[in-house]
Design an enzyme around this catalytic site. Structure first.
Site, short mmCIF file in Angstrom:
data_model
loop_
_atom_site.label_atom_id
_atom_site.label_comp_id
_atom_site.label_asym_id
_atom_site.label_seq_id
_atom_site.Cartn_x
_atom_site.Cartn_y
_atom_site.Cartn_z
N HIS A 216 28.91 -8.85 -63.09
CA HIS A 216 29.47 -8.42 -61.82
C HIS A 216 29.71 -9.66 -60.97
O HIS A 216 29.12 -10.72 -61.23
CB HIS A 216 28.51 -7.48 -61.10
CG HIS A 216 28.42 -6.10 -61.70
ND1 HIS A 216 29.51 -5.29 -61.90
CD2 HIS A 216 27.33 -5.39 -62.14
CE1 HIS A 216 29.13 -4.14 -62.45
NE2 HIS A 216 27.81 -4.18 -62.61
N GLY A 217 30.53 -9.53 -59.95
CA GLY A 217 30.79 -10.68 -59.10
C GLY A 217 31.28 -10.29 -57.72
O GLY A 217 31.55 -9.11 -57.44
N CYS B 33 34.37 -9.51 -61.06
CA CYS B 33 35.12 -9.24 -59.84
C CYS B 33 34.99 -10.43 -58.89
O CYS B 33 34.06 -11.23 -58.99
CB CYS B 33 34.61 -7.98 -59.15
SG CYS B 33 35.13 -6.44 -59.92
N ARG B 34 35.92 -10.51 -57.95
CA ARG B 34 35.87 -11.57 -56.93
C ARG B 34 36.06 -10.98 -55.54
O ARG B 34 36.30 -11.69 -54.57
CB ARG B 34 36.96 -12.60 -57.21
CG ARG B 34 36.89 -13.18 -58.60
CD ARG B 34 37.99 -14.16 -58.88
NE ARG B 34 37.87 -15.37 -58.08
CZ ARG B 34 38.73 -16.38 -58.14
NH1 ARG B 34 39.78 -16.29 -58.95
NH2 ARG B 34 38.56 -17.45 -57.40
N GLU C 100 42.42 -21.77 -62.79
CA GLU C 100 41.94 -22.52 -61.64
C GLU C 100 41.32 -23.85 -62.05
O GLU C 100 40.84 -24.01 -63.17
CB GLU C 100 40.92 -21.69 -60.86
CG GLU C 100 41.48 -20.40 -60.30
CD GLU C 100 40.45 -19.61 -59.52
OE1 GLU C 100 39.28 -20.04 -59.48
OE2 GLU C 100 40.83 -18.57 -58.97
#
Length: 452
Positions: free
Chosen positions: A301-302, A352-353, A438
């Protein structure tokens, strides 16, 4: 933001991965010096001092033991980097001794003991699970595939034999030196096709002849080449939904990386401190000096601030359980990881972000000075502030599409072209999400040349 998930078709489980699915460290709450043991005052017993003197997060040590068991290893060693000797410690660790330092539930202790016994038995004798009762049976006569199971014999009220080769109930007359039974395909080895298309020597020679100066050097496949990959997969959380389907991503990514010639160090269910310790130790592995590249894969998760650890409570410093991706670059940069200097470092992050949907309706339209951070290429599963979707049955689009693209095109494309094809597939098939490349500082093309 927790990782989003959907429901797709059923996908078969991997038995080895399942073996470790339900292990997690037993939580211990310590009272703060101010006497407050409620709410944010609760803290995990975060570090354990090993007999060799190294201190490491308890989750990390448990995850390391899981990895060793998964590799069918019966002896454990310290994974910490020894500053004084400038090498991985490797000191032998007693499972019983570490259990005295890290509190485990009786169920967890029993699980480790049972699986240690099974792995040990596998090294000492020939055994397999009986297809009738799943009890492990030793084959005493190594020349005979017809094996007697006493438990099934007692249960079924007739003498029960099974075939050691095809793992089915024995068909045909039982004999003392049987080479096969009468089941279809018995005795025929089933070879699983490798989906990774190999590179041809002619293609590699042509590329190097034309653009050698623009291509990162790649070592030939041999016993001297020691490629390493670190895979951290957080599946079971104390405060968020478990990441169902992440086992599929882990299995797919492990198979791809192994086919590409990497030894994969897979660690499950780490706190932020555990991930940080794992990254530091990984960056100091001696194998990097004999490698030409590395992969780091993080799945969890993030949120906008980083990658979530599995802990539900803050640590002793009052920090939430969030791992910053900056730590990856800091550990592997020119200064801190000399073994990977001037070598490609590929980072894949599935998390996720943020909480926003990724789609929107629009109108048509030699001693020398080196940069501290270079030779990196990172592909994240989504753009900032957006969700990353994972399916509980199949896994995530991100990992599964990477594996598919690499299998089909790694024999002819360099890494950034492979990533471009992943992005293109998302644009065409997964409009709710877009991966993001990135902090890419590759100054040459990185070809994997699979099979060579």
């Amino acid at each position: 933001m927790a990782e989003a998930s959907e429901t797709w078709d059923e996908y078969p489980e991997d038995s080895v991965t399942n073996l470790f699915k339900n292990i997690s460290i037993h939580k211990t709450e310590l009272q703060r010096s101010d006497g407050n043991s409620e709410g944010r005052g609760k803290s995990r017993r975060e570090f354990v001092k090993l007999p060799c003197g190294h201190r490491r997060p308890a989750h990390y040590i448990i995850a390391w033991f899981k990895y060793c068991l998964k590799q069918r290893q019966t002896e454990f060693s310290c994974p910490a980097f020894d500053e004084s000797r400038k090498r991985i410690c490797g000191a032998k660790l007693s499972f019983e001794g570490v259990c005295g330092l890290i509190p485990l539930t009786s169920k967890q202790t029993q699980f480790f003991q049972e699986n240690l016994s099974l792995v040990t038995a596998g090294h000492l004798c020939h055994y397999k699970a009986c297809p009738g009762c799943l009890t492990y049976v030793e084959r005493r006569d190594q020349t005979n595939l017809c094996v007697h199971c006493t438990i099934c014999t007692a249960t079924k009220k007739h003498t029960y034999y099974f075939c050691w080769s095809c793992r089915s109930e024995w068909k045909g007359p039982p004999t003392h030196n049987a080479l096969r039974c009468s089941n279809n395909r018995c005795g025929q080895e089933v070879i699983r096709e490798d989906p990774l298309v190999p590179c041809t020597p002619e293609f590699k020679e042509k590329k190097l002849r034309k653009k050698r100066d623009d291509i990162y050097p790649v070592k030939e496949r041999s016993s001297d080449r020691k490629r390493l990959a670190l895979l951290i997969n957080n599946v079971e959380f104390e405060y968020l939904d478990n990441r169902d389907g992440a086992e599929k991503d882990e299995m797919s990514m492990e198979r791809l990386l192994k086919a590409l010639g990497y030894t994969v160090l897979t660690l499950r269910d780490l706190t932020a401190q555990g991930m940080s310790a794992a990254m530091r130790d990984f960056s100091q592995r001696e194998e990097h000096s004999r490698s030409d590249s590395c992969f780091v894969v993080l799945m969890s998760h993030g949120s906008a601030s980083g990658i979530c650890g599995v802990s539900s409570i803050v640590n002793s410093d009052g920090e939430e359980d969030i791992f910053s991706t900056d730590d990856i670059y800091n550990c592997l940069n020119t200064t801190n990881c000399p073994g990977l200097r001037d070598k490609p470092k590929i980072i894949l992050i599935q998390s996720c972000r943020g909480g926003n949907d990724g789609c929107v309706d629009v109108q048509d339209s030699m001693p020398k000075t080196e940069h501290r951070e270079k030779d990196f290429c990172c592909l994240r599963s989504c753009t900032p502030n957006t969700v990353s979707i994972r399916n509980p049955q199949r896994g995530s689009d991100f990992i599964q599409d990477i594996v598919e693209i690499f299998n089909k095109h790694a024999h002819e494309d360099h890494i950034e072209e492979l990533f471009r094809k992943v992005l293109k597939k998302f644009k065409e098939h997964h409009p709710r999400q877009m991966p993001s490349k990135e902090r890419t500082t590759l100054n040459k093309h990185f070809y994997l040349f699979p099979g060579l």
